[in-house]
Design an enzyme around this catalytic site. Structure first.
Site, mmCIF file in Angstrom:
data_model
loop_
_atom_site.group_PDB
_atom_site.id
_atom_site.type_symbol
_atom_site.label_atom_id
_atom_site.label_comp_id
_atom_site.label_asym_id
_atom_site.label_seq_id
_atom_site.Cartn_x
_atom_site.Cartn_y
_atom_site.Cartn_z
ATOM 1 N N ARG A 1 0.834 -1.213 0.000
ATOM 2 C CA ARG A 1 0.000 0.000 0.000
ATOM 3 C C ARG A 1 0.864 1.257 0.000
ATOM 4 N NH1 ARG A 1 -1.387 -0.795 6.218
ATOM 5 N NH2 ARG A 1 -0.266 1.016 6.996
ATOM 6 N N TYR B 1 10.628 9.098 15.548
ATOM 7 C CA TYR B 1 10.470 8.874 14.105
ATOM 8 C C TYR B 1 11.563 9.631 13.333
ATOM 9 C CZ TYR B 1 8.140 8.843 9.509
ATOM 10 O OH TYR B 1 7.843 8.688 8.172
HETATM 11 N N1 LIG Z 1 2.978 9.342 3.919
HETATM 12 C C1 LIG Z 1 3.856 10.283 4.238
HETATM 13 O O1 LIG Z 1 3.519 11.462 4.353
HETATM 14 C C2 LIG Z 1 5.308 9.919 4.439
HETATM 15 C C3 LIG Z 1 6.223 10.960 4.613
HETATM 16 C C4 LIG Z 1 7.550 10.678 4.793
HETATM 17 C C5 LIG Z 1 7.974 9.374 4.815
HETATM 18 N N2 LIG Z 1 7.087 8.359 4.656
HETATM 19 C C6 LIG Z 1 7.611 6.998 4.691
HETATM 20 O O2 LIG Z 1 7.221 6.337 3.522
HETATM 21 C C7 LIG Z 1 7.177 4.937 3.755
HETATM 22 C C8 LIG Z 1 5.852 4.397 3.240
HETATM 23 O O3 LIG Z 1 4.811 4.951 4.037
HETATM 24 P P1 LIG Z 1 3.337 5.247 3.479
HETATM 25 O O4 LIG Z 1 3.108 6.680 3.596
HETATM 26 O O5 LIG Z 1 3.162 4.565 2.180
HETATM 27 O O6 LIG Z 1 2.467 4.592 4.639
HETATM 28 P P2 LIG Z 1 1.616 3.258 4.733
HETATM 29 O O7 LIG Z 1 1.256 3.160 6.164
HETATM 30 O O8 LIG Z 1 0.551 3.273 3.714
HETATM 31 O O9 LIG Z 1 2.659 2.125 4.317
HETATM 32 C C9 LIG Z 1 3.602 1.614 5.213
HETATM 33 C C10 LIG Z 1 3.890 0.208 4.803
HETATM 34 O O10 LIG Z 1 4.864 -0.359 5.694
HETATM 35 C C11 LIG Z 1 4.420 -1.659 6.062
HETATM 36 N N3 LIG Z 1 5.024 -2.046 7.350
HETATM 37 C C12 LIG Z 1 4.916 -1.404 8.536
HETATM 38 N N4 LIG Z 1 5.601 -2.075 9.471
HETATM 39 C C13 LIG Z 1 6.155 -3.161 8.871
HETATM 40 C C14 LIG Z 1 6.977 -4.238 9.304
HETATM 41 N N5 LIG Z 1 7.376 -4.347 10.583
HETATM 42 N N6 LIG Z 1 7.350 -5.167 8.400
HETATM 43 C C15 LIG Z 1 6.959 -5.070 7.113
HETATM 44 N N7 LIG Z 1 6.188 -4.081 6.626
HETATM 45 C C16 LIG Z 1 5.790 -3.145 7.511
HETATM 46 C C17 LIG Z 1 2.912 -1.516 6.123
HETATM 47 O O11 LIG Z 1 2.279 -2.758 6.102
HETATM 48 C C18 LIG Z 1 2.656 -0.687 4.873
HETATM 49 O O12 LIG Z 1 2.613 -1.503 3.733
HETATM 50 C C19 LIG Z 1 7.384 4.754 5.255
HETATM 51 O O13 LIG Z 1 8.722 4.417 5.507
HETATM 52 C C20 LIG Z 1 7.091 6.139 5.809
HETATM 53 O O14 LIG Z 1 7.767 6.357 7.018
HETATM 54 C C21 LIG Z 1 5.756 8.600 4.482
#
Ligand SMILES: NC(=O)c1ccc[n+]([C@@H]2O[C@H](COP(=O)([O-])OP(=O)(O)OC[C@H]3O[C@@H](n4cnc5c(N)ncnc54)[C@H](O)[C@@H]3O)[C@@H](O)[C@H]2O)c1
Length: 237
Positions: A12, A148
C-alpha cells in the site's frame, strides 16, 4: 540481466505506487508485507507473474527467510526498495519505550537487515541498486516526532555510509525523503490546515514519490544521494 526488485512495504501507499510503476516498466517484483493475504492481493492487482511474500522487517529471521524464498522463486534480487515504515507521534516525555523500539526496529533496523541481505546477493551479481524511503523530518526534525525523526535521520547516515562501502561493488544506495504524502500514514492529519504551510499548496501523491524512487533506482551515476520530495516544505521549515 532480469530486473528483480524486492519492495518491502509494497502492499500500500508509497511502496504500492512504486510497484505499479516498476510493473509497467517490466520488472519482476516481490511484493512484501507482514500479512500474506494483503501481499497476495497487492501482487495480484499488478497482473503478470509478480510474487507475494510475508515478512516483518524488524525480525532478522523473517528477512533472511524472505531473501531465500525470493531467490528460490524469482532468482537473485538486484533492486531493493525499503518502503516499510511506522510512526507513533507523541512528545518524547509521553513516548513509551516500546513505541521507541518499534519505530527504530521497523524504520531503521529493518532497512539495515534488508540492505545486508540484498548487498550479499548483489555482490554475487556484481551490481545492484537500493532506495530507502526516509522522510523530510529525518533531515529537519519535527516536534512530536523525535523518535520517528531519529529513525529516518539514522537511515540517511546508514545509507550514505553503505553507499561508500559498496560503491566499488557497483551497488548504489540512495534515499528519497518525502514530505506530506496522501497515504494511510497521513489520513488522520488535518490536510486543509497543514497544506497552507506547503509552498506547492497540497499534499503529494504516492505516485509522485514513486517517480523519484524509480529515478534513483535507475540512474547509474547517482549514489549516496538524498532526494527530497516535499512540495517545497523544506524551504520553509
Ligand atoms: N505518507 C507520508 O507522508 C510519508 C512521509 C515521509 C515518509 N514516509 C515513509 O514512507 C514509507 C511508506 O509509508 P506510506 O506513507 O506509504 O504509509 P503506509 O502506512 O501506507 O505504508 C507503510 C507500509 O509499511 C508496512 N510495514 C509497517 N511495518 C512493517 C513491518 N514491521 N514489516 C513489514 N512491513 C511493515 C505496512 O504494512 C505498509 O505496507 C514509510 O517508511 C514512511 O515512514 C511517508
Amino acid at each position: 540481466m532480469d530486473k528483480v526488485c524486492a519492495i518491502f512495504g509494497g502492499s500500500r501507499g508509497i511502496g504500492r505506487a512504486v510497484a505499479q510503476l516498476l510493473a509497467r516498466k517490466g520488472y519482476q517484483l516481490a511484493i512484501i508485507a507482514r500479512n500474506m493475504d494483503v501481499a497476495k492481493a497487492a501482487a495480484g492487482e499488478l497482473g503478470g507473474n509478480h510474487l507475494a511474500f510475508s515478512c516483518d522487517v524488524a525480525k532478522e529471521h523473517d528477512v533472511q527467510n524472505t531473501f531465500e524464498e525470493m531467490e528460490k522463486h524469482l532468482g537473485r534480487v538486484n533492486f531493493l526498495v525499503n518502503a516499510a515504515g511506522i510512526n507513533r507521534d507523541s512528545l518524547l516525555v509521553r513516548t513509551k519505550t516500546e513505541d521507541m523500539i518499534s519505530q527504530l526496529h521497523t524504520n531503521l533496523l529493518g532497512s539495515m537487515l534488508t540492505c545486508k541481505a540484498a548487498v550479499k546477493t548483489m555482490i554475487q551479481q556484481q551490481g545492484g541498486s537500493i532506495v530507502n524511503v526516509g522522510s523530510i523530518v529525518g533531515l529537519k526534525g519535527n516536534s512530536g516526532q523525535s523518535v520517528y525523526s531519529a529513525s529516518k535521520g539514522g537511515l540517511v547516515g546508514f545509507s550514505r555510509a553503505l553507499a561508500k562501502e559498496v560503491a566499488r561493488k557497483k551497488i548504489r544506495v540512495n534515499v528519497v525523503a518525502p514530505g506530506f504524502i496522501r497515504t494511510d500514514m497521513t489520513k488522520d492529519l488535518k490536510e486543509e490546515h497543514l497544506k497552507k504551510n506547503i509552498p506547492l499548496g497540497r499534499f503529494g501523491e504516492p505516485t509522485e514519490v514513486a517517480h523519484a524512487v524509480v529515478f534513483l533506482l535507475e540512474t547509474p551515476y547517482i549514489t549516496g544521494h538524498v532526494l527530497v520530495v516535499d512540495g517545497g516544505l523544506q524551504l520553509v521549515i
